[in-house]
Design a protein around this motif. Structure first.
Motif, PDB file in Angstrom:
ATOM      1  N   PHE A  96       1.467   6.913   1.337  1.00 17.63           N
ATOM      2  CA  PHE A  96       0.412   7.773   0.794  1.00 17.63           C
ATOM      3  C   PHE A  96       0.750   8.230  -0.618  1.00 17.63           C
ATOM      4  O   PHE A  96      -0.088   8.201  -1.526  1.00 17.63           O
ATOM      5  N   VAL A  97       2.004   8.617  -0.818  1.00 21.02           N
ATOM      6  CA  VAL A  97       2.439   9.066  -2.146  1.00 21.02           C
ATOM      7  C   VAL A  97       2.355   7.915  -3.152  1.00 21.02           C
ATOM      8  O   VAL A  97       1.890   8.089  -4.290  1.00 21.02           O
ATOM      9  N   GLU A  98       2.788   6.726  -2.742  1.00 20.31           N
ATOM     10  CA  GLU A  98       2.733   5.558  -3.629  1.00 20.31           C
ATOM     11  C   GLU A  98       1.290   5.209  -3.993  1.00 20.31           C
ATOM     12  O   GLU A  98       0.983   4.907  -5.143  1.00 20.31           O
ATOM     13  N   LEU A  99       0.409   5.268  -3.009  1.00 20.74           N
ATOM     14  CA  LEU A  99      -0.986   4.902  -3.262  1.00 20.74           C
ATOM     15  C   LEU A  99      -1.636   5.841  -4.269  1.00 20.74           C
ATOM     16  O   LEU A  99      -2.506   5.421  -5.045  1.00 20.74           O
ATOM     17  N   SER A 100      -1.221   7.079  -4.287  1.00 26.30           N
ATOM     18  CA  SER A 100      -1.809   8.049  -5.211  1.00 26.30           C
ATOM     19  C   SER A 100      -1.532   7.701  -6.668  1.00 26.30           C
ATOM     20  O   SER A 100      -2.176   8.246  -7.570  1.00 26.30           O
ATOM     21  N   ARG A 101      -0.611   6.794  -6.914  1.00 29.48           N
ATOM     22  CA  ARG A 101      -0.301   6.374  -8.282  1.00 29.48           C
ATOM     23  C   ARG A 101      -1.284   5.328  -8.798  1.00 29.48           C
ATOM     24  O   ARG A 101      -1.312   5.044 -10.001  1.00 29.48           O
ATOM     25  N   ASN A 102      -2.087   4.742  -7.913  1.00 31.30           N
ATOM     26  CA  ASN A 102      -3.008   3.688  -8.336  1.00 31.30           C
ATOM     27  C   ASN A 102      -4.055   4.227  -9.298  1.00 31.30           C
ATOM     28  O   ASN A 102      -4.517   5.357  -9.179  1.00 31.30           O
ATOM     29  N   LEU A 103      -4.441   3.369 -10.229  1.00 26.01           N
ATOM     30  CA  LEU A 103      -5.465   3.717 -11.199  1.00 26.01           C
ATOM     31  C   LEU A 103      -6.840   3.148 -10.840  1.00 26.01           C
ATOM     32  O   LEU A 103      -7.848   3.548 -11.421  1.00 26.01           O
ATOM     33  N   SER A 104      -6.880   2.201  -9.932  1.00 24.48           N
ATOM     34  CA  SER A 104      -8.141   1.557  -9.561  1.00 24.48           C
ATOM     35  C   SER A 104      -8.107   1.198  -8.083  1.00 24.48           C
ATOM     36  O   SER A 104      -7.084   1.345  -7.419  1.00 24.48           O
ATOM     37  N   GLY A 105      -9.232   0.693  -7.599  1.00 21.87           N
ATOM     38  CA  GLY A 105      -9.312   0.270  -6.208  1.00 21.87           C
ATOM     39  C   GLY A 105      -9.552   1.434  -5.267  1.00 21.87           C
ATOM     40  O   GLY A 105      -9.809   2.570  -5.671  1.00 21.87           O
ATOM     41  N   SER A 106      -9.499   1.149  -3.971  1.00 20.63           N
ATOM     42  CA  SER A 106      -9.789   2.151  -2.945  1.00 20.63           C
ATOM     43  C   SER A 106      -8.753   3.261  -2.945  1.00 20.63           C
ATOM     44  O   SER A 106      -7.558   3.015  -3.061  1.00 20.63           O
ATOM     45  N   ARG A 107      -9.244   4.468  -2.773  1.00 20.20           N
ATOM     46  CA  ARG A 107      -8.367   5.612  -2.614  1.00 20.20           C
ATOM     47  C   ARG A 107      -7.990   5.773  -1.142  1.00 20.20           C
ATOM     48  O   ARG A 107      -8.557   5.145  -0.259  1.00 20.20           O
ATOM     49  N   ALA A 108      -7.023   6.661  -0.916  1.00 23.58           N
ATOM     50  CA  ALA A 108      -6.529   6.841   0.447  1.00 23.58           C
ATOM     51  C   ALA A 108      -7.649   7.251   1.396  1.00 23.58           C
ATOM     52  O   ALA A 108      -7.736   6.756   2.525  1.00 23.58           O
ATOM     53  N   ARG A 136      -3.160  -9.201 -20.496  1.00 26.74           N
ATOM     54  CA  ARG A 136      -3.701  -9.773 -19.251  1.00 26.74           C
ATOM     55  C   ARG A 136      -2.624  -9.842 -18.180  1.00 26.74           C
ATOM     56  O   ARG A 136      -2.869  -9.544 -17.008  1.00 26.74           O
ATOM     57  N   GLU A 137      -1.433 -10.240 -18.580  1.00 28.50           N
ATOM     58  CA  GLU A 137      -0.344 -10.345 -17.605  1.00 28.50           C
ATOM     59  C   GLU A 137       0.040  -8.979 -17.054  1.00 28.50           C
ATOM     60  O   GLU A 137       0.309  -8.825 -15.856  1.00 28.50           O
ATOM     61  N   GLU A 138       0.057  -7.968 -17.949  1.00 27.18           N
ATOM     62  CA  GLU A 138       0.392  -6.630 -17.489  1.00 27.18           C
ATOM     63  C   GLU A 138      -0.672  -6.093 -16.526  1.00 27.18           C
ATOM     64  O   GLU A 138      -0.345  -5.441 -15.535  1.00 27.18           O
ATOM     65  N   LYS A 139      -1.941  -6.378 -16.842  1.00 30.24           N
ATOM     66  CA  LYS A 139      -3.011  -5.932 -15.964  1.00 30.24           C
ATOM     67  C   LYS A 139      -2.931  -6.615 -14.607  1.00 30.24           C
ATOM     68  O   LYS A 139      -3.090  -5.977 -13.551  1.00 30.24           O
ATOM     69  N   ALA A 140      -2.660  -7.945 -14.639  1.00 30.30           N
ATOM     70  CA  ALA A 140      -2.544  -8.685 -13.384  1.00 30.30           C
ATOM     71  C   ALA A 140      -1.392  -8.151 -12.542  1.00 30.30           C
ATOM     72  O   ALA A 140      -1.511  -7.997 -11.315  1.00 30.30           O
ATOM     73  N   ALA A 141      -0.276  -7.841 -13.211  1.00 28.44           N
ATOM     74  CA  ALA A 141       0.877  -7.302 -12.500  1.00 28.44           C
ATOM     75  C   ALA A 141       0.555  -5.931 -11.901  1.00 28.44           C
ATOM     76  O   ALA A 141       0.931  -5.616 -10.767  1.00 28.44           O
ATOM     77  N   ARG A 142      -0.170  -5.115 -12.679  1.00 28.84           N
ATOM     78  CA  ARG A 142      -0.555  -3.795 -12.173  1.00 28.84           C
ATOM     79  C   ARG A 142      -1.479  -3.912 -10.971  1.00 28.84           C
ATOM     80  O   ARG A 142      -1.314  -3.189  -9.975  1.00 28.84           O
ATOM     81  N   LEU A 143      -2.439  -4.829 -11.055  1.00 29.09           N
ATOM     82  CA  LEU A 143      -3.364  -5.000  -9.938  1.00 29.09           C
ATOM     83  C   LEU A 143      -2.646  -5.501  -8.693  1.00 29.09           C
ATOM     84  O   LEU A 143      -2.964  -5.085  -7.569  1.00 29.09           O
ATOM     85  N   ARG A 144      -1.671  -6.404  -8.877  1.00 29.40           N
ATOM     86  CA  ARG A 144      -0.905  -6.880  -7.723  1.00 29.40           C
ATOM     87  C   ARG A 144      -0.129  -5.740  -7.082  1.00 29.40           C
ATOM     88  O   ARG A 144      -0.066  -5.624  -5.863  1.00 29.40           O
ATOM     89  N   GLU A 145       0.473  -4.900  -7.937  1.00 23.63           N
ATOM     90  CA  GLU A 145       1.236  -3.771  -7.412  1.00 23.63           C
ATOM     91  C   GLU A 145       0.322  -2.778  -6.703  1.00 23.63           C
ATOM     92  O   GLU A 145       0.664  -2.240  -5.642  1.00 23.63           O
ATOM     93  N   GLU A 146      -0.866  -2.539  -7.269  1.00 23.24           N
ATOM     94  CA  GLU A 146      -1.798  -1.631  -6.617  1.00 23.24           C
ATOM     95  C   GLU A 146      -2.272  -2.202  -5.294  1.00 23.24           C
ATOM     96  O   GLU A 146      -2.444  -1.456  -4.319  1.00 23.24           O
ATOM     97  N   ARG A 196      -1.930  -0.488  -1.586  1.00 23.81           N
ATOM     98  CA  ARG A 196      -3.048  -0.321  -0.653  1.00 23.81           C
ATOM     99  C   ARG A 196      -2.729  -0.949   0.689  1.00 23.81           C
ATOM    100  O   ARG A 196      -2.994  -0.363   1.744  1.00 23.81           O
ATOM    101  N   ASP A 197      -2.187  -2.166   0.656  1.00 26.11           N
ATOM    102  CA  ASP A 197      -1.844  -2.842   1.915  1.00 26.11           C
ATOM    103  C   ASP A 197      -0.806  -2.052   2.692  1.00 26.11           C
ATOM    104  O   ASP A 197      -0.866  -1.959   3.927  1.00 26.11           O
ATOM    105  N   ALA A 198       0.161  -1.478   1.972  1.00 23.21           N
ATOM    106  CA  ALA A 198       1.191  -0.685   2.641  1.00 23.21           C
ATOM    107  C   ALA A 198       0.581   0.543   3.311  1.00 23.21           C
ATOM    108  O   ALA A 198       0.964   0.924   4.430  1.00 23.21           O
TER     109      ALA A 198
END
Length: 337
Positions: free
Chosen positions: A62-74, A12-22, A26-28
């Motif tokens: 843009f390059v960083e966002l492409s690493r996301n596994l979930s959420g809105s795409r570019a 759960r902690e790893e998932k939460a950390a991943r979601l925060r990073e994603e 996105r915000d960036a």
């Protein structure tokens, strides 16, 4: 059990950390888009592929966002920015339409050109204030976007931006007039097709004969929806249009007359006349082929011709389109922003 709980907690902690990073990525990227709007490199209705080729191939966000596994795409975030810009463009179009109406200039579909409209409203249309031309936004009002200093523009550049906004707004107003005319024409065609279908389907029981007049059939059909759409509601007694309802003030919402609905009485009467003439022709043709003493076959009036087929095809297509429109309704799917 303790080991399983520990593993679950760690997951759960790893998932939460991943979601925060994603979310941070996105915000960036959203900030990067807003900087592009602020600089003027991201323009209204710029195709996504064009924007990528010109500005994003080496963009770190843009390059960083492409690493996301979930959420809105570019692309989805880019579309969101374009939607915001469309809202601003709609405000500009409304200002142009209001200025044209105030100046007594009618925007006529398929006749009025963008340049003619620009000439009519230039100096009269008050476009909503924008901090940096087409971009605006809270970030620009605050003075900077992600550390970027506000773009300085001279008076000539401001005039060019205003002229471009006016050009786009006038073009949008002309297109909107064409779209309204197209929709109105489609409503009219649909109403008249339904009216024609009503005449055909009720021919026997009304009845509608080669000698029928409008006055003959109106009492039987005036309550039908297809008739009302073309002719309007049957007139009711009581003089309801003579003025405000007694006992209610002029400002009472229930006492305000509604705008009359669009009807097509003259066109419907022409359809009726044409239909009756068709019945006369069919009767005449049938009598020519009859032998002495032979009775008229009522079926000759109901034979389908090319016009009947075309109307049925259009009505079926309208029903299919309406069904597709209802099925396709719904808000934008929820996305992590």
């Amino acid at each position: 059990n303790e080991l399983e709980r520990a593993h679950a907690q760690l997951a759960r902690e790893e998932k939460a950390a991943r979601l925060r990073e994603e979310r941070r990525r996105r915000d960036a990227f959203v900030r990067s888009l807003k900087r592009a709007r602020h600089r003027g490199s991201l323009r209204l209705r710029m195709p996504w592929r064009t924007f990528v080729e010109r500005f994003l191939e080496n963009d770190a966000a843009f390059v960083e966002l492409s690493r996301n596994l979930s959420g809105s795409r570019a692309r989805e975030l880019y579309d969101d920015e374009q939607e915001e810009m469309e809202l601003l463009a709609a405000e500009d179009r409304a200002a142009v339409e209001a200025a044209a109406a105030k100046a007594g200039f009618e925007i006529i579909a398929n006749e009025t050109t963008r340049d003619a409209l620009m000439a009519a409203v230039r100096g009269k249309a008050s476009l909503p204030a924008r901090v940096t031309g087409e971009t605006g936004g809270d970030e620009a009002r605050d003075g900077e976007i992600d550390g970027a200093q506000p773009r300085r523009v001279d008076s000539k550049e401001e005039e060019e931006e205003e002229e471009e906004r006016l050009r786009v707004a006038c073009g949008d107003a002309v297109v909107a007039a064409k779209e309204r005319a197209r929709r109105a024409a489609r409503r009219k065609e649909r109403a008249l097709d339904d009216f024609y279908h009503l005449l055909r389907s009720r021919r026997r029981d009304v009845p509608i004969t080669p000698s029928s007049t409008w006055a003959d059939v109106e009492p039987a059909l005036a309550g039908e929806r297809a008739w009302i759409k073309c002719v309007g509601q049957p007139a009711s007694g009581g003089g309801g249009d003579d003025g405000p309802v007694e006992g209610k003030g002029g400002d009472d919402p229930s006492n305000v007359k509604e705008k009359p609905k669009e009807t097509y009485r003259a066109d419907a009467e022409a359809v009726f006349v044409k239909y009756v003439e068709k019945l006369r022709r069919r009767e005449a043709q049938a009598r020519e082929a009859m032998e002495d003493g032979e009775a008229m076959d009522e079926g000759v009036y109901d034979a389908r011709d090319d016009e009947d087929v075309a109307v049925d095809v259009r009505r079926r297509r309208e029903r299919d389109d309406l069904s597709d429109e209802v099925d396709g309704r719904g808000g934008k799917r929820e996305r992590r922003r």
